[in-house]
Design a protein around this motif. Structure first.
Motif, mmCIF file in Angstrom:
data_model
loop_
_atom_site.group_PDB
_atom_site.id
_atom_site.type_symbol
_atom_site.label_atom_id
_atom_site.label_comp_id
_atom_site.label_asym_id
_atom_site.label_seq_id
_atom_site.Cartn_x
_atom_site.Cartn_y
_atom_site.Cartn_z
ATOM 1 N N CYS A 154 3.307 -6.844 -7.031
ATOM 2 C CA CYS A 154 2.834 -5.456 -7.212
ATOM 3 C C CYS A 154 2.645 -5.144 -8.691
ATOM 4 O O CYS A 154 1.639 -4.554 -9.081
ATOM 5 C CB CYS A 154 3.828 -4.466 -6.601
ATOM 6 S SG CYS A 154 3.521 -4.104 -4.889
ATOM 7 N N GLU B 271 7.496 -7.966 -4.899
ATOM 8 C CA GLU B 271 7.705 -6.892 -5.867
ATOM 9 C C GLU B 271 7.037 -7.232 -7.199
ATOM 10 O O GLU B 271 6.337 -6.411 -7.800
ATOM 11 C CB GLU B 271 9.214 -6.683 -6.064
ATOM 12 C CG GLU B 271 9.589 -5.294 -6.456
ATOM 13 C CD GLU B 271 11.091 -5.088 -6.424
ATOM 14 O OE1 GLU B 271 11.622 -4.606 -7.429
ATOM 15 O OE2 GLU B 271 11.722 -5.425 -5.406
ATOM 16 N N GLN C 230 5.446 -10.311 5.034
ATOM 17 C CA GLN C 230 4.552 -9.163 4.871
ATOM 18 C C GLN C 230 4.422 -8.429 6.209
ATOM 19 O O GLN C 230 4.159 -9.055 7.233
ATOM 20 C CB GLN C 230 3.167 -9.615 4.405
ATOM 21 C CG GLN C 230 3.149 -10.267 3.045
ATOM 22 C CD GLN C 230 1.827 -10.950 2.752
ATOM 23 O OE1 GLN C 230 0.820 -10.735 3.422
ATOM 24 N NE2 GLN C 230 1.834 -11.797 1.734
ATOM 25 N N LEU D 63 3.238 -2.679 -0.342
ATOM 26 C CA LEU D 63 4.161 -1.536 -0.361
ATOM 27 C C LEU D 63 4.621 -1.163 1.049
ATOM 28 O O LEU D 63 5.759 -0.723 1.240
ATOM 29 C CB LEU D 63 3.509 -0.337 -1.068
ATOM 30 C CG LEU D 63 3.305 -0.508 -2.566
ATOM 31 C CD1 LEU D 63 2.548 0.675 -3.148
ATOM 32 C CD2 LEU D 63 4.629 -0.730 -3.295
ATOM 33 N N VAL D 64 3.776 -1.390 2.057
ATOM 34 C CA VAL D 64 4.162 -1.133 3.447
ATOM 35 C C VAL D 64 5.375 -1.992 3.819
ATOM 36 O O VAL D 64 6.265 -1.550 4.541
ATOM 37 C CB VAL D 64 2.975 -1.409 4.415
ATOM 38 C CG1 VAL D 64 3.416 -1.435 5.849
ATOM 39 C CG2 VAL D 64 1.886 -0.366 4.194
ATOM 40 N N THR D 65 5.422 -3.211 3.284
ATOM 41 C CA THR D 65 6.547 -4.103 3.568
ATOM 42 C C THR D 65 7.859 -3.481 3.102
ATOM 43 O O THR D 65 8.883 -3.611 3.774
ATOM 44 C CB THR D 65 6.317 -5.472 2.877
ATOM 45 O OG1 THR D 65 5.123 -6.055 3.407
ATOM 46 C CG2 THR D 65 7.486 -6.412 3.101
ATOM 47 N N PHE D 66 7.829 -2.796 1.974
ATOM 48 C CA PHE D 66 9.057 -2.210 1.433
ATOM 49 C C PHE D 66 9.405 -0.883 2.106
ATOM 50 O O PHE D 66 10.541 -0.441 2.041
ATOM 51 C CB PHE D 66 8.942 -2.027 -0.088
ATOM 52 C CG PHE D 66 8.892 -3.344 -0.811
ATOM 53 C CD1 PHE D 66 10.028 -4.124 -0.914
ATOM 54 C CD2 PHE D 66 7.702 -3.818 -1.342
ATOM 55 C CE1 PHE D 66 9.979 -5.365 -1.565
ATOM 56 C CE2 PHE D 66 7.648 -5.049 -1.990
ATOM 57 C CZ PHE D 66 8.789 -5.817 -2.103
ATOM 58 N N GLU D 67 8.416 -0.276 2.744
ATOM 59 C CA GLU D 67 8.667 0.983 3.452
ATOM 60 C C GLU D 67 9.225 0.731 4.847
ATOM 61 O O GLU D 67 9.832 1.601 5.436
ATOM 62 C CB GLU D 67 7.374 1.811 3.550
ATOM 63 C CG GLU D 67 6.883 2.285 2.189
ATOM 64 C CD GLU D 67 5.441 2.800 2.232
ATOM 65 O OE1 GLU D 67 4.816 2.802 3.305
ATOM 66 O OE2 GLU D 67 4.949 3.169 1.157
ATOM 67 N N ALA D 68 8.977 -0.476 5.345
ATOM 68 C CA ALA D 68 9.394 -0.801 6.729
ATOM 69 C C ALA D 68 10.915 -0.937 6.851
ATOM 70 O O ALA D 68 11.619 -1.192 5.929
ATOM 71 C CB ALA D 68 8.732 -2.103 7.175
ATOM 72 N N GLU E 251 -1.303 -1.854 -1.553
ATOM 73 C CA GLU E 251 -0.944 -0.921 -0.483
ATOM 74 C C GLU E 251 -0.283 -1.661 0.675
ATOM 75 O O GLU E 251 0.705 -1.195 1.239
ATOM 76 C CB GLU E 251 -2.176 -0.151 -0.011
ATOM 77 C CG GLU E 251 -2.655 0.860 -1.036
ATOM 78 C CD GLU E 251 -3.983 1.499 -0.681
ATOM 79 O OE1 GLU E 251 -4.364 1.484 0.515
ATOM 80 O OE2 GLU E 251 -4.651 2.011 -1.598
ATOM 81 N N LYS E 252 -0.820 -2.829 1.014
ATOM 82 C CA LYS E 252 -0.230 -3.617 2.099
ATOM 83 C C LYS E 252 1.160 -4.121 1.713
ATOM 84 O O LYS E 252 2.065 -4.145 2.544
ATOM 85 C CB LYS E 252 -1.142 -4.798 2.464
ATOM 86 C CG LYS E 252 -2.389 -4.368 3.207
ATOM 87 C CD LYS E 252 -3.223 -5.555 3.622
ATOM 88 C CE LYS E 252 -4.424 -5.077 4.433
ATOM 89 N NZ LYS E 252 -5.112 -6.164 5.094
#
Length: 118
Positions: free
Chosen positions: A15, A12, A65, A113-118, A110-111
């Motif tokens: 980012c 975080e 990740q 942020l995918v971790t936090f969307e999963a 972007e990669k």
């Protein structure tokens, strides 16, 4: 579990660091393009330090990740950056940051942020 939480917090923070880096890169590039090489160089040195810290953070958090951030991608650019800096090739330096480093950082974000969307 606690270790994973710390790694996610580091992602975080990473980012936020990427946003800061991209903004500071834009400022330095603008200075270089405006013929203010000394001012641009003063901004670039801490940017390079922060890039190294960011690369370490990406390595430390690799196991959490979802989409892996490939740190080695920046290594070639960093070598070119050091060479351009030593040769006082400020046009190349600005171009490397603007067209190579910034897009890599955006892709990393972007990669992450995918971790936090999963």
């Amino acid at each position: 579990m606690e270790q994973n939480k710390q790694k996610l917090e580091l992602l975080e923070t990473s980012c936020e660091m990427i946003d800061s880096l991209v903004s500071r890169i834009e400022q330095a590039v603008t200075l270089y393009h405006g013929g203010k090489e000394a001012e641009g160089s003063q901004k670039i040195i801490p940017i390079i330090d922060d890039l190294e810290q960011l690369m370490q953070a990406m390595t430390l958090t690799a196991d959490v990740q979802v989409e892996k951030v490939e740190v080695f991608v920046l290594n070639d650019f960093l070598t070119e950056i050091v060479s351009a800096f030593e040769n006082q090739d400020y046009v190349l330096l600005a171009d490397l940051f603007e067209y190579e480093v910034s897009p890599v950082l955006q892709a990393w974000k972007e990669k992450i942020l995918v971790t936090f969307e999963a």
